[in-house]
Write a protein that holds these residues in place. Structure first.
Motif, PDB file in Angstrom:
ATOM      1  N   LYS A  84       8.151 121.711  74.189  1.00 41.73           N
ATOM      2  CA  LYS A  84       8.276 121.246  75.568  1.00 41.73           C
ATOM      3  C   LYS A  84       9.200 120.036  75.628  1.00 41.73           C
ATOM      4  CE  LYS A  84       3.553 122.491  76.854  1.00 41.73           C
ATOM      5  NZ  LYS A  84       2.267 121.951  77.281  1.00 41.73           N
ATOM      6  N   ASP A  85       9.095 119.167  74.596  1.00 44.67           N
ATOM      7  CA  ASP A  85       9.855 117.923  74.631  1.00 44.67           C
ATOM      8  C   ASP A  85      11.358 118.158  74.536  1.00 44.67           C
ATOM      9  OD1 ASP A  85       7.448 116.691  74.846  1.00 44.67           O
ATOM     10  OD2 ASP A  85       7.312 116.124  72.724  1.00 44.67           O
ATOM     11  N   GLU A  86      11.774 119.218  73.831  1.00 49.63           N
ATOM     12  CA  GLU A  86      13.220 119.399  73.684  1.00 49.63           C
ATOM     13  C   GLU A  86      13.839 120.165  74.851  1.00 49.63           C
ATOM     14  OE1 GLU A  86      13.229 120.938  69.588  1.00 49.63           O
ATOM     15  OE2 GLU A  86      13.246 122.964  70.416  1.00 49.63           O
ATOM     16  N   MET A  87      12.992 120.779  75.674  1.00 54.46           N
ATOM     17  CA  MET A  87      13.515 121.577  76.783  1.00 54.46           C
ATOM     18  C   MET A  87      14.440 120.789  77.726  1.00 54.46           C
ATOM     19  SD  MET A  87      12.896 124.725  76.719  1.00 54.46           S
ATOM     20  CE  MET A  87      12.002 125.847  75.689  1.00 54.46           C
ATOM     21  N   PRO A  88      14.042 119.574  78.153  1.00 57.63           N
ATOM     22  CA  PRO A  88      14.932 118.836  79.068  1.00 57.63           C
ATOM     23  C   PRO A  88      16.314 118.553  78.465  1.00 57.63           C
ATOM     24  CG  PRO A  88      12.751 117.838  79.017  1.00 57.63           C
ATOM     25  CD  PRO A  88      12.777 118.865  77.932  1.00 57.63           C
ATOM     26  N   TYR A  89      16.378 118.293  77.148  1.00 59.28           N
ATOM     27  CA  TYR A  89      17.680 118.046  76.515  1.00 59.28           C
ATOM     28  C   TYR A  89      18.542 119.295  76.643  1.00 59.28           C
ATOM     29  CZ  TYR A  89      14.889 114.495  74.091  1.00 59.28           C
ATOM     30  OH  TYR A  89      14.051 113.482  73.783  1.00 59.28           O
ATOM     31  N   MET A  90      17.923 120.449  76.358  1.00 57.36           N
ATOM     32  CA  MET A  90      18.667 121.704  76.420  1.00 57.36           C
ATOM     33  C   MET A  90      19.150 121.942  77.843  1.00 57.36           C
ATOM     34  SD  MET A  90      16.066 123.699  73.902  1.00 57.36           S
ATOM     35  CE  MET A  90      16.397 125.349  74.418  1.00 57.36           C
ATOM     36  N   GLU A  91      18.281 121.637  78.817  1.00 62.53           N
ATOM     37  CA  GLU A  91      18.654 121.832  80.217  1.00 62.53           C
ATOM     38  C   GLU A  91      19.834 120.935  80.589  1.00 62.53           C
ATOM     39  OE1 GLU A  91      17.692 124.129  82.280  1.00 62.53           O
ATOM     40  OE2 GLU A  91      18.964 123.313  83.872  1.00 62.53           O
ATOM     41  N   ASP A  92      19.809 119.684  80.099  1.00 55.65           N
ATOM     42  CA  ASP A  92      20.908 118.761  80.398  1.00 55.65           C
ATOM     43  C   ASP A  92      22.232 119.233  79.813  1.00 55.65           C
ATOM     44  OD1 ASP A  92      19.167 117.184  81.731  1.00 55.65           O
ATOM     45  OD2 ASP A  92      18.944 115.666  80.155  1.00 55.65           O
ATOM     46  N   LEU A  93      22.188 119.713  78.570  1.00 56.33           N
ATOM     47  CA  LEU A  93      23.435 120.045  77.876  1.00 56.33           C
ATOM     48  C   LEU A  93      23.948 121.447  78.205  1.00 56.33           C
ATOM     49  CD1 LEU A  93      22.676 118.498  74.375  1.00 56.33           C
ATOM     50  CD2 LEU A  93      24.079 117.570  76.204  1.00 56.33           C
ATOM     51  N   TYR A  94      23.067 122.273  78.776  1.00 61.05           N
ATOM     52  CA  TYR A  94      23.438 123.674  78.997  1.00 61.05           C
ATOM     53  C   TYR A  94      24.715 123.854  79.818  1.00 61.05           C
ATOM     54  CZ  TYR A  94      23.186 128.423  80.885  1.00 61.05           C
ATOM     55  OH  TYR A  94      23.481 129.687  81.288  1.00 61.05           O
ATOM     56  N   PRO A  95      24.841 123.226  81.021  1.00 59.57           N
ATOM     57  CA  PRO A  95      26.068 123.444  81.812  1.00 59.57           C
ATOM     58  C   PRO A  95      27.315 122.913  81.104  1.00 59.57           C
ATOM     59  CG  PRO A  95      24.510 121.978  82.969  1.00 59.57           C
ATOM     60  CD  PRO A  95      23.855 122.371  81.699  1.00 59.57           C
ATOM     61  N   ILE A  96      27.157 121.798  80.405  1.00 57.14           N
ATOM     62  CA  ILE A  96      28.320 121.187  79.736  1.00 57.14           C
ATOM     63  C   ILE A  96      28.850 122.118  78.663  1.00 57.14           C
ATOM     64  CG2 ILE A  96      29.107 119.201  78.379  1.00 57.14           C
ATOM     65  CD1 ILE A  96      26.676 117.659  79.616  1.00 57.14           C
ATOM     66  N   TYR A  97      27.946 122.637  77.827  1.00 58.87           N
ATOM     67  CA  TYR A  97      28.402 123.442  76.691  1.00 58.87           C
ATOM     68  C   TYR A  97      28.724 124.877  77.092  1.00 58.87           C
ATOM     69  CZ  TYR A  97      27.946 119.780  73.325  1.00 58.87           C
ATOM     70  OH  TYR A  97      28.156 118.633  72.623  1.00 58.87           O
ATOM     71  N   LYS A  98      28.139 125.339  78.202  1.00 58.17           N
ATOM     72  CA  LYS A  98      28.492 126.672  78.683  1.00 58.17           C
ATOM     73  C   LYS A  98      29.988 126.729  79.003  1.00 58.17           C
ATOM     74  CE  LYS A  98      27.061 130.237  81.972  1.00 58.17           C
ATOM     75  NZ  LYS A  98      26.793 131.318  81.024  1.00 58.17           N
ATOM     76  N   GLU A  99      30.476 125.631  79.592  1.00 59.22           N
ATOM     77  CA  GLU A  99      31.909 125.490  79.872  1.00 59.22           C
ATOM     78  C   GLU A  99      32.734 125.658  78.593  1.00 59.22           C
ATOM     79  OE1 GLU A  99      33.860 124.054  82.858  1.00 59.22           O
ATOM     80  OE2 GLU A  99      32.304 125.468  83.502  1.00 59.22           O
ATOM     81  N   LYS A 100      32.213 125.077  77.502  1.00 53.69           N
ATOM     82  CA  LYS A 100      32.963 125.066  76.246  1.00 53.69           C
ATOM     83  C   LYS A 100      32.783 126.347  75.440  1.00 53.69           C
ATOM     84  CE  LYS A 100      32.327 120.068  75.582  1.00 53.69           C
ATOM     85  NZ  LYS A 100      31.840 119.067  74.619  1.00 53.69           N
ATOM     86  N   GLY A 101      31.961 127.281  75.963  1.00 49.53           N
ATOM     87  CA  GLY A 101      31.786 128.552  75.247  1.00 49.53           C
ATOM     88  C   GLY A 101      30.580 128.576  74.327  1.00 49.53           C
ATOM     89  N   VAL A 102      29.593 127.725  74.597  1.00 47.90           N
ATOM     90  CA  VAL A 102      28.363 127.766  73.807  1.00 47.90           C
ATOM     91  C   VAL A 102      27.203 128.139  74.731  1.00 47.90           C
ATOM     92  CG1 VAL A 102      26.751 126.453  72.378  1.00 47.90           C
ATOM     93  CG2 VAL A 102      29.199 126.035  72.194  1.00 47.90           C
ATOM     94  N   GLU A 103      26.449 129.178  74.346  1.00 44.91           N
ATOM     95  CA  GLU A 103      25.315 129.604  75.144  1.00 44.91           C
ATOM     96  C   GLU A 103      24.028 129.063  74.551  1.00 44.91           C
ATOM     97  OE1 GLU A 103      24.940 131.240  77.896  1.00 44.91           O
ATOM     98  OE2 GLU A 103      26.993 131.930  78.311  1.00 44.91           O
ATOM     99  N   ILE A 104      23.107 128.743  75.443  1.00 48.07           N
ATOM    100  CA  ILE A 104      21.764 128.377  74.981  1.00 48.07           C
ATOM    101  C   ILE A 104      20.828 129.514  75.392  1.00 48.07           C
ATOM    102  CG2 ILE A 104      19.845 126.790  75.315  1.00 48.07           C
ATOM    103  CD1 ILE A 104      21.850 124.537  75.592  1.00 48.07           C
ATOM    104  N   LEU A 105      20.090 130.025  74.391  1.00 47.44           N
ATOM    105  CA  LEU A 105      19.157 131.106  74.669  1.00 47.44           C
ATOM    106  C   LEU A 105      17.815 130.731  74.056  1.00 47.44           C
ATOM    107  CD1 LEU A 105      18.605 133.988  75.713  1.00 47.44           C
ATOM    108  CD2 LEU A 105      19.369 134.845  73.498  1.00 47.44           C
TER     109      LEU A 105
END
Lengths: 181, 542
Positions: A84-105
């Motif tokens: 649960k604790d790492e979820m917010p970090y992933m949510e924050d970084l998701y749009p930034i890295y999606k732009e760069k071609g990295v997906e979070i699943l």
């Protein structure tokens, strides 16, 4: 005559020793292979899978939908506090890295979808989450502790396996490692 | 090559201690078996030339000789035994809790010793490469030692003459010299020995009586059995030959059987735990003594499915039913090469709970019921009376976490709790209910309506061991051969008597590899009606 016998003995010994050492070599090699058998290592190709999305339409097939992209594959469950604790970090970084071609699943190991739905609502998660209801993907990726996170290169090989909670700065570093050129 | 020609004319290989044919000690080789120190001859391997003790020229010979040494074999066994013992001091990795990091676990649980134990790899001893190497080297030593001793022993026993050298006769443990013996007396002895099933070989009046040579091959047969067992043990490291895994299956659940290459699924139809009847007169007293119920049966009724066609992992595969059956302890369910064994169970997980809605002040009223199924929960339930229940939260195994809020410990419904919103025509927004086992709260205690449990269904969980073992028959064959070898060596005795004419009399000598008392009895029986002197035990005279 004696030379002949001597040669025969030599050949006999060479053959016996050869067979025995072949057996020993087999034992050692199979013992090394066995330690790794089924266990994924950094550098291996991430095995393919297909799971239904919880917060989207249809299934995600790793090798098709994310071909050529870096993938952060996070195994988690709603009953796991560090997850649960790492979820917010992933949510924050998701749009930034999606732009760069990295997906979070994120692969949820929960047994019922309702708990995942509620969790997504509470945390406002937007990155795709799939549900490994029968634990097949969990077995495929040898998940023992959760969270476990695989960072997968754009070429499909595993860059890094983290069997621990991620901090924000570590997460950024690891995501940078799998960002396509 | 220096062959040794004996005075009897036989040509012996180099390194021979006692001539293969007549047994005369080969003078310059007596140190090999220590005969120069003793009055009696060392009869081990018949004094034949063990090659290993002689040739030592090429690298192949050197390796051969290293492994043919019994000393090396014994040391390998000792080292393996010590290592095996050390491996039992702390638990092996497979027996520590699965979710912990072994590096941390051993240090925390067993201190510095535990850390050393872990770092030296003893936590995974029996599958470590060096342990397997030791076992394999014991096998190598066993094979080479056996070849190196069997061949010359076979030769020596095959080539032995009836006529033995006088020194050989005199230096046997059983020996006597009789000055005057008639031919009839000798023939009588031979007849008696034949009665005792000795095989007689005569050569110019020199007589060899022998029985039970078969027994000498016992150790080598035994070693063949051991080697087969070793091979079987080593083959276990191949997943093709051996697999062992574990799976928990809930009643009603269909689950992948692990370690089957995602090929088989199992459905747990029912788990049954039966106990002995306390009213049965046969068991009543015992159950009373025990003070609790005594289980008589653990059983899982299961269906096995095989995956049809190809699917990507994670997709629900097409399943074909291949087997249906009952699993009990020691009665596995077999499918393909796999056997499923009843190994464990957990009783009473929640399967479904039925609630009814009623006004807070009227317990008996019923404004509608719904059943929350843990396998397939809905996010809302519409009741007949126009009310709607929205599932806000579901905690399968509830506890209060360190942030002070309810959370779930696992995904298994062992202690379920719910937050339900009740909506209805006469409710302004919704009413909150926090419900669990022995728990029924509302935030301000001012709810108009209340939910109560009316019914619940429980289910059990079965724990099954998954095994595939193609090495068992090899273990069986190895063990049988091993036992044949033991029996051969233990229940037959190799006994030999030599009658060596000298002047008017004879020299009589006897040798056996075990049970000298039995040999003594045979001799006494054979010479009882003659004046031949019973042989003396020269070992005791020493």
């Amino acid at each position: 005559m004696t030379n002949q016998k001597k040669r025969n003995r030599f050949i006999f010994r060479v053959i016996v020793l050869f067979i025995l050492f072949a057996a020993v070599a087999f034992v050692l090699i199979s013992s090394f292979l066995n330690e790794d058998s089924g266990v994924l290592k950094e550098g291996d190709v991430a095995p393919n899978f297909s799971l239904e999305q919880v917060n989207g339409e249809g299934a995600i097939v790793l090798h098709e939908d994310y071909a050529g992209k870096g993938v952060m594959l996070n195994f988690w469950a709603t009953y796991c506090e560090p997850c649960k604790d790492e979820m917010p970090y992933m949510e924050d970084l998701y749009p930034i890295y999606k732009e760069k071609g990295v997906e979070i699943l994120a692969v949820s190991l929960d047994s019922t979808q309702i708990v995942i739905d509620r969790f997504i609502d509470n945390y406002g998660l937007t990155f795709p989450i799939v549900h490994d209801k029968r634990g097949q993907v969990m077995e495929l990726y040898n998940i023992v502790p959760i969270p476990t996170t695989y960072f997968i290169n754009p070429d499909g090989t595993i860059e890094r396996i983290v069997k621990d909670q991620l901090t924000l700065s570590k997460l950024e570093n690891y995501l940078d490692e799998i960002t396509p050129e | 090559m220096n062959k040794v020609k004996c005075e009897c004319g036989h040509i012996n290989p180099e390194g021979t201690v006692l001539c293969e044919a007549c047994g005369k000690p080969v003078e310059h080789n007596q140190h090999i078996d220590g005969n120069d120190q003793n009055k009696l001859l060392n009869m081990r391997y018949e004094g034949s030339a063990r090659r290993s003790k002689t040739y030592n020229k090429t690298a192949v010979d050197k390796i051969w000789n290293f492994f043919s040494s019994v000393k090396v074999g014994v040391w390998l066994i000792v080292v393996t035994l010590v290592a095996s013992a050390v491996g039992t001091i702390f638990p092996q990795e497979m027996y520590i809790p699965p979710a912990v990091d072994p590096a941390v676990h051993y240090r925390d649980q067993y201190g510095l010793l535990g850390q050393i134990y872990y770092q030296l790899g003893f936590h995974n001893l029996y599958s470590s490469w060096w342990y397997k190497l030791l076992i394999a080297l014991i096998g190598v030593s066993l094979v080479i030692c056996s070849i190196d001793r069997f061949v010359p022993l076979y030769r020596a026993l095959k080539k032995q003459n009836s006529k033995r050298h006088e020194t050989f006769i005199k230096r046997q443990r059983f020996f006597s010299e009789t000055e005057y013996v008639t031919e009839d007396e000798v023939q009588l002895v031979v007849k008696k020995l034949k009665e005792k099933r000795y095989k007689i070989k005569e050569e110019n009046g020199h007589i060899l009586a022998e029985k039970g040579r078969f027994s000498r091959w016992g150790p080598y047969v035994n070693h063949i059995g051991l080697i087969i067992i070793l091979i079987a043990a080593l083959l276990r490291s191949l997943p093709f030959m051996y697999v062992s895994d574990y799976v928990w299956v809930r009643e009603g659940e269909t689950k992948l059987i692990p370690s089957t290459n995602q090929q088989y699924y199992i459905e747990n139809k029912e788990f049954i735990l039966e106990v002995y009847d306390p009213n049965d007169e046969r068991y009543g007293a015992a159950i009373q003594r025990q003070g609790e119920m005594i289980p008589s049966n653990y059983q899982t009724n299961a269906t096995i499915y095989e995956v049809e066609g190809e699917t990507i992992t994670g997709q629900d595969p097409e399943l074909k039913k291949v087997k249906e059956g009952e699993l009990r302890v020691n009665q596995p369910l077999k499918v393909g090469p796999y056997s499923l064994y009843q190994a464990s169970y957990q009783l009473d997980e929640f399967q479904s709970i039925t609630f009814k809605l009623h006004p807070t002040d009227d317990k008996d009223a019923n404004l509608g019921e719904f059943t929350f199924d843990m396998n397939n929960p809905q996010s809302e339930y519409q009741l007949d009376g126009g009310y709607k229940i929205v599932v806000d939260e579901y905690y399968p195994e509830v506890y209060i976490n360190d942030k002070g809020v309810p959370a779930s410990k696992s995904k298994y419904p062992r202690k379920p709790a719910f937050i339900f919103f009740v909506e209805g025509p006469d409710i302004e927004q919704y009413e909150v209910n926090f419900l669990g086992i022995g728990l029924n709260l509302s935030p301000n205690n001012d709810n108009q309506y209340k939910l109560s449990m009316t019914d619940l269904d429980m289910r059990d969980v079965t724990g099954l061991t998954v095994k595939k073992d193609r090495t068992l028959s090899l273990f069986l064959i190895g063990s049988i051969i091993f036992m044949i070898g033991v029996i051969q060596g233990m229940y037959w005795h190799h006994r030999r008597l030599w009658i060596h004419p000298k002047g008017n009399g004879i020299l009589l000598a006897g040798h056996t590899n075990k049970n000298w008392h039995g040999l003594r009895k045979d001799i006494d029986y054979a010479i009882q009606d003659t004046k031949i002197k019973p042989p003396q035990d020269q070992q005791q005279l020493n």
